[in-house]
Design a protein around this motif. Sequence first.
Motif, PDB file in Angstrom:
ATOM      1  N   UNK A   4       3.905  -8.829  -8.885  1.00  0.00           N
ATOM      2  CA  UNK A   4       4.995  -8.282  -8.077  1.00  0.00           C
ATOM      3  C   UNK A   4       4.501  -7.057  -7.317  1.00  0.00           C
ATOM      4  N   UNK A   5       5.027  -6.840  -6.119  1.00  0.00           N
ATOM      5  CA  UNK A   5       4.563  -5.729  -5.284  1.00  0.00           C
ATOM      6  C   UNK A   5       4.631  -4.397  -6.043  1.00  0.00           C
ATOM      7  N   UNK A   6       5.668  -4.189  -6.839  1.00  0.00           N
ATOM      8  CA  UNK A   6       5.851  -2.919  -7.541  1.00  0.00           C
ATOM      9  C   UNK A   6       4.757  -2.664  -8.579  1.00  0.00           C
ATOM     10  N   UNK A   7       4.060  -3.709  -9.020  1.00  0.00           N
ATOM     11  CA  UNK A   7       3.022  -3.549 -10.032  1.00  0.00           C
ATOM     12  C   UNK A   7       1.640  -3.306  -9.431  1.00  0.00           C
ATOM     13  N   UNK A   8       1.533  -3.340  -8.129  1.00  0.00           N
ATOM     14  CA  UNK A   8       0.252  -3.155  -7.469  1.00  0.00           C
ATOM     15  C   UNK A   8      -0.045  -1.667  -7.281  1.00  0.00           C
ATOM     16  N   UNK A   9      -1.326  -1.290  -7.207  1.00  0.00           N
ATOM     17  CA  UNK A   9      -1.665   0.121  -6.996  1.00  0.00           C
ATOM     18  C   UNK A   9      -1.444   0.558  -5.558  1.00  0.00           C
ATOM     19  N   UNK A  10      -1.369   1.852  -5.404  1.00  0.00           N
ATOM     20  CA  UNK A  10      -1.288   2.490  -4.084  1.00  0.00           C
ATOM     21  C   UNK A  10      -2.639   3.126  -3.806  1.00  0.00           C
ATOM     22  N   UNK A  11      -3.115   2.996  -2.588  1.00  0.00           N
ATOM     23  CA  UNK A  11      -4.355   3.654  -2.180  1.00  0.00           C
ATOM     24  C   UNK A  11      -4.004   4.870  -1.334  1.00  0.00           C
ATOM     25  N   UNK A  12      -4.485   6.034  -1.758  1.00  0.00           N
ATOM     26  CA  UNK A  12      -4.283   7.258  -0.988  1.00  0.00           C
ATOM     27  C   UNK A  12      -5.635   7.707  -0.462  1.00  0.00           C
ATOM     28  N   UNK A  13      -5.780   7.721   0.852  1.00  0.00           N
ATOM     29  CA  UNK A  13      -7.041   8.105   1.473  1.00  0.00           C
ATOM     30  C   UNK A  13      -6.959   9.562   1.918  1.00  0.00           C
ATOM     31  N   UNK A  14      -8.083  10.260   1.778  1.00  0.00           N
ATOM     32  CA  UNK A  14      -8.096  11.692   2.089  1.00  0.00           C
ATOM     33  C   UNK A  14      -7.774  12.531   0.874  1.00  0.00           C
ATOM     34  N   UNK A  15      -8.260  12.128  -0.291  1.00  0.00           N
ATOM     35  CA  UNK A  15      -7.861  12.768  -1.548  1.00  0.00           C
ATOM     36  C   UNK A  15      -8.386  14.168  -1.763  1.00  0.00           C
ATOM     37  N   UNK A  16      -9.413  14.586  -1.008  1.00  0.00           N
ATOM     38  CA  UNK A  16      -9.940  15.942  -1.189  1.00  0.00           C
ATOM     39  C   UNK A  16      -9.677  16.835   0.021  1.00  0.00           C
TER      40      UNK A  16
END
Length: 297
Positions: A4-16
Amino acid sequence: MRLPQADLPILIVGGTGRLGSVVRRFWNPDIKVLWQARRATQGIDLVWSPEGGLSSLLEQLARINVTRLRAVVALWGAVPGKAADLSLNTQLAHVAADLALALQADRVLHCSSAAVYKPGPEPACESDVAAPVSAYGQAKLAMETAIHRRHQEAPNEPKPCILRIGNVIGADALSDAMRVAAHNRTAVTLDRFTNGEGPARSFISGSDLARCLAALLRCELSVLPETVNLAAHRPTSMAELVHEAGLPLAWRPALSGATPLVSLETKLLRGIIDLGPDSGTAAHLLKEDRVKRMLPQ
């Protein structure tokens, strides 16, 4: 079996970057996330530069069995500075959109800025015609325009949401000035305008910014706005912040062209998340930030 979409990870770019470093401190651990940066450091899951090409990041993700994402959050971007190429903001936004498309995300959040608005006496609303006066604001507006055009031409791609963010405490020029003043035991200098007042801005704390991102990631896609202002419910006097920090304040006459007020209308945001009545107070903004740790107690 498809997750399910809610169980997928989120990618955050620019973490530093400046925003990424603030948001990482306050991220909700219940929301599954992968952090990307150009260099390895604590808390970073993926070390990758856009210049290396999309395939190299996709290979890294495949090695950890990630082939789909819930969303991409683009906290990266070019900022004003010596020899800064501000056109990179548009290029990086397209890379974020390409990532979201390749990994079947349903949305991508792009960081813009209050700098796209022409300063004025009234709060700036998302429906106002953007009229940036700085090169940075113009570059961010160019990024917004390119992303909106892309979505118009390819409406089945992941839905973009443009975040017009106010001053993020801890990642803005005033926070830098207060850190320097605390370290050097000097005063913070602010412009004083003809009405006797100093500048005021729409600020947002690091934890509130992280909460806003979480709310925009959790809301139904049909509710996700195309553009939204992210800020506290009211602007904050910079002098109030300096006084709350316990630092001495020095005034100088405001130069021609100095901006007394940048205020963002937050009605649209409040329909998604209520940051509370204290969100714009100096005490709330300073209580959690690293700037406070450097200030006299």
